[in-house]
Write a protein that holds these residues in place. Sequence first.
Motif, PDB file in Angstrom:
ATOM      1  N   SER A  73       4.349 -16.158   1.870  1.00 20.89           N
ATOM      2  CA  SER A  73       4.100 -17.025   0.709  1.00 20.89           C
ATOM      3  C   SER A  73       2.796 -16.710  -0.005  1.00 20.89           C
ATOM      4  O   SER A  73       2.530 -17.281  -1.061  1.00 20.89           O
ATOM      5  CB  SER A  73       4.156 -18.521   1.058  1.00 20.89           C
ATOM      6  OG  SER A  73       2.952 -18.960   1.663  1.00 20.89           O
ATOM      7  N   THR A  74       1.983 -15.790   0.530  1.00 17.64           N
ATOM      8  CA  THR A  74       0.828 -15.346  -0.250  1.00 17.64           C
ATOM      9  C   THR A  74       1.288 -14.329  -1.290  1.00 17.64           C
ATOM     10  O   THR A  74       2.385 -13.778  -1.207  1.00 17.64           O
ATOM     11  CB  THR A  74      -0.255 -14.715   0.640  1.00 17.64           C
ATOM     12  OG1 THR A  74       0.311 -13.630   1.386  1.00 17.64           O
ATOM     13  CG2 THR A  74      -0.834 -15.734   1.604  1.00 17.64           C
ATOM     14  N   VAL A  75       0.446 -14.089  -2.285  1.00 17.69           N
ATOM     15  CA  VAL A  75       0.756 -13.131  -3.354  1.00 17.69           C
ATOM     16  C   VAL A  75      -0.414 -12.158  -3.467  1.00 17.69           C
ATOM     17  O   VAL A  75      -1.577 -12.572  -3.466  1.00 17.69           O
ATOM     18  CB  VAL A  75       0.988 -13.848  -4.700  1.00 17.69           C
ATOM     19  CG1 VAL A  75       1.347 -12.835  -5.788  1.00 17.69           C
ATOM     20  CG2 VAL A  75       2.098 -14.887  -4.569  1.00 17.69           C
ATOM     21  N   VAL A  76      -0.105 -10.876  -3.552  1.00 17.57           N
ATOM     22  CA  VAL A  76      -1.137  -9.847  -3.559  1.00 17.57           C
ATOM     23  C   VAL A  76      -0.894  -8.865  -4.697  1.00 17.57           C
ATOM     24  O   VAL A  76       0.249  -8.594  -5.076  1.00 17.57           O
ATOM     25  CB  VAL A  76      -1.180  -9.113  -2.192  1.00 17.57           C
ATOM     26  CG1 VAL A  76       0.175  -8.533  -1.845  1.00 17.57           C
ATOM     27  CG2 VAL A  76      -2.252  -8.034  -2.158  1.00 17.57           C
ATOM     28  N   VAL A  77      -1.986  -8.339  -5.241  1.00 21.12           N
ATOM     29  CA  VAL A  77      -1.913  -7.268  -6.239  1.00 21.12           C
ATOM     30  C   VAL A  77      -2.506  -6.012  -5.595  1.00 21.12           C
ATOM     31  O   VAL A  77      -3.719  -5.926  -5.409  1.00 21.12           O
ATOM     32  CB  VAL A  77      -2.692  -7.633  -7.521  1.00 21.12           C
ATOM     33  CG1 VAL A  77      -2.677  -6.458  -8.491  1.00 21.12           C
ATOM     34  CG2 VAL A  77      -2.084  -8.847  -8.193  1.00 21.12           C
ATOM     35  N   PRO A  78      -1.672  -5.044  -5.204  1.00 27.54           N
ATOM     36  CA  PRO A  78      -2.184  -3.836  -4.542  1.00 27.54           C
ATOM     37  C   PRO A  78      -2.959  -2.942  -5.501  1.00 27.54           C
ATOM     38  O   PRO A  78      -2.744  -2.975  -6.711  1.00 27.54           O
ATOM     39  CB  PRO A  78      -0.908  -3.140  -4.048  1.00 27.54           C
ATOM     40  CG  PRO A  78       0.153  -3.591  -4.999  1.00 27.54           C
ATOM     41  CD  PRO A  78      -0.207  -5.005  -5.377  1.00 27.54           C
ATOM     42  N   ASP A  79      -3.850  -2.143  -4.910  1.00 21.39           N
ATOM     43  CA  ASP A  79      -4.578  -1.168  -5.725  1.00 21.39           C
ATOM     44  C   ASP A  79      -4.369   0.268  -5.251  1.00 21.39           C
ATOM     45  O   ASP A  79      -4.862   1.205  -5.874  1.00 21.39           O
ATOM     46  CB  ASP A  79      -6.075  -1.491  -5.776  1.00 21.39           C
ATOM     47  CG  ASP A  79      -6.732  -1.568  -4.401  1.00 21.39           C
ATOM     48  OD1 ASP A  79      -6.048  -1.308  -3.390  1.00 21.39           O
ATOM     49  OD2 ASP A  79      -7.927  -1.907  -4.342  1.00 21.39           O
ATOM     50  N   GLN A  80      -3.624   0.433  -4.134  1.00 20.36           N
ATOM     51  CA  GLN A  80      -3.292   1.774  -3.654  1.00 20.36           C
ATOM     52  C   GLN A  80      -1.878   1.771  -3.083  1.00 20.36           C
ATOM     53  O   GLN A  80      -1.305   0.712  -2.789  1.00 20.36           O
ATOM     54  CB  GLN A  80      -4.284   2.240  -2.588  1.00 20.36           C
ATOM     55  CG  GLN A  80      -5.580   2.817  -3.145  1.00 20.36           C
ATOM     56  CD  GLN A  80      -5.359   4.107  -3.925  1.00 20.36           C
ATOM     57  OE1 GLN A  80      -4.424   4.876  -3.664  1.00 20.36           O
ATOM     58  NE2 GLN A  80      -6.224   4.357  -4.906  1.00 20.36           N
ATOM     59  N   ILE A  81      -1.329   2.974  -2.928  1.00 17.38           N
ATOM     60  CA  ILE A  81       0.050   3.092  -2.443  1.00 17.38           C
ATOM     61  C   ILE A  81       0.197   4.370  -1.620  1.00 17.38           C
ATOM     62  O   ILE A  81      -0.481   5.374  -1.881  1.00 17.38           O
ATOM     63  CB  ILE A  81       1.050   3.089  -3.627  1.00 17.38           C
ATOM     64  CG1 ILE A  81       2.472   2.836  -3.154  1.00 17.38           C
ATOM     65  CG2 ILE A  81       0.951   4.362  -4.445  1.00 17.38           C
ATOM     66  CD1 ILE A  81       3.432   2.460  -4.281  1.00 17.38           C
ATOM     67  N   ILE A  82       1.048   4.302  -0.598  1.00 16.82           N
ATOM     68  CA  ILE A  82       1.419   5.475   0.194  1.00 16.82           C
ATOM     69  C   ILE A  82       2.942   5.583   0.148  1.00 16.82           C
ATOM     70  O   ILE A  82       3.643   4.605   0.397  1.00 16.82           O
ATOM     71  CB  ILE A  82       0.952   5.369   1.661  1.00 16.82           C
ATOM     72  CG1 ILE A  82      -0.557   5.102   1.739  1.00 16.82           C
ATOM     73  CG2 ILE A  82       1.290   6.647   2.421  1.00 16.82           C
ATOM     74  CD1 ILE A  82      -1.060   4.854   3.163  1.00 16.82           C
ATOM     75  N   ASP A  83       3.430   6.770  -0.145  1.00 21.94           N
ATOM     76  CA  ASP A  83       4.865   6.974  -0.343  1.00 21.94           C
ATOM     77  C   ASP A  83       5.497   7.595   0.898  1.00 21.94           C
ATOM     78  O   ASP A  83       5.156   8.710   1.286  1.00 21.94           O
ATOM     79  CB  ASP A  83       5.070   7.884  -1.558  1.00 21.94           C
ATOM     80  CG  ASP A  83       6.542   8.018  -1.945  1.00 21.94           C
ATOM     81  OD1 ASP A  83       7.371   7.274  -1.389  1.00 21.94           O
ATOM     82  OD2 ASP A  83       6.843   8.847  -2.820  1.00 21.94           O
ATOM     83  N   TYR A  84       6.416   6.864   1.528  1.00 20.91           N
ATOM     84  CA  TYR A  84       7.153   7.361   2.680  1.00 20.91           C
ATOM     85  C   TYR A  84       8.637   7.576   2.353  1.00 20.91           C
ATOM     86  O   TYR A  84       9.441   7.783   3.257  1.00 20.91           O
ATOM     87  CB  TYR A  84       7.050   6.374   3.852  1.00 20.91           C
ATOM     88  CG  TYR A  84       5.641   6.158   4.359  1.00 20.91           C
ATOM     89  CD1 TYR A  84       5.072   6.985   5.325  1.00 20.91           C
ATOM     90  CD2 TYR A  84       4.866   5.107   3.860  1.00 20.91           C
ATOM     91  CE1 TYR A  84       3.776   6.781   5.786  1.00 20.91           C
ATOM     92  CE2 TYR A  84       3.574   4.891   4.318  1.00 20.91           C
ATOM     93  CZ  TYR A  84       3.036   5.730   5.276  1.00 20.91           C
ATOM     94  OH  TYR A  84       1.750   5.522   5.727  1.00 20.91           O
ATOM     95  N   THR A  85       8.991   7.498   1.077  1.00 26.37           N
ATOM     96  CA  THR A  85      10.398   7.627   0.706  1.00 26.37           C
ATOM     97  C   THR A  85      10.821   9.098   0.695  1.00 26.37           C
ATOM     98  O   THR A  85       9.987  10.008   0.734  1.00 26.37           O
ATOM     99  CB  THR A  85      10.661   7.018  -0.684  1.00 26.37           C
ATOM    100  OG1 THR A  85       9.947   7.770  -1.681  1.00 26.37           O
ATOM    101  CG2 THR A  85      10.210   5.569  -0.734  1.00 26.37           C
TER     102      THR A  85
END
Length: 248
Positions: free
Chosen positions: A95-107
């Motif tokens: 129920s918390t909400v976050v705005v990320p600033d980085q990403i790691i791609d595992y797709t």
Amino acid sequence: MLGIIGGTGLTQLANLTITGRQLIRTPYGEPSGPLLFGEMCGHPVIFLARHGNGHTIPPHAVNYRANMWALQSEGVTDIVAVATVGGIHETLKPSTVVVPDQIIDYTHGRKNTFYDGVDKLVKHIDFTEPYSEKLIDLCKQAAQLANESLIDGGVYACVQGPRLETAAEINRLERDGATMVGMTGMPEAVLARELEINYAAICPVANYAAGRGNSLHGIKYEDIGAVLDETMHRVRNLIEQVVIIYGH
């Protein structure tokens, strides 16, 4: 023009007055559904449901290239995407909400570039900062105006899906530095960068990731649905303020 992409739990915007809808033909096939043109609090916005109107398209099968191309073709220059995640870090509770600033791609196996050497020459874009600082700041301003709590920053691990992860996989993601896990953040973010569209994500936390919190011995999908029903009301309030600030 501002575009909103809705994910799991947000296949429509109740506070959007729809003035038109159009299914765009793209060089990359059909997008997830028609673009919805409308107004929110007197400001224009274009909305697209990432998984289709009936949430029938799994994360690995979304035509991300068609979605992003269609939005740009209608004048979208900025996108705020809603992407549901599981919380890995202890602060990212359901129920918390976050705005990320980085990403790691595992797709794997997803069409993740327009520059594939077929119709466009190969191009290497800078992706050091995957999210738009301008739109992240806008989301933080919107949270203050909406009186909604928003966690600022985090690392989004994008996995293939559609299954949820094992506890060992979450341990690995945490060792890699990830604080949350989702299935749709890539290649959406990088395709936006290739099209020079500013992009940010609002990520409601639907559950603890596998092996965390009350997910220590498994994740119940009915629990996720209950959390999303409550959390998406807050996300809609947040988006409304995003649109208002953007419109000014």
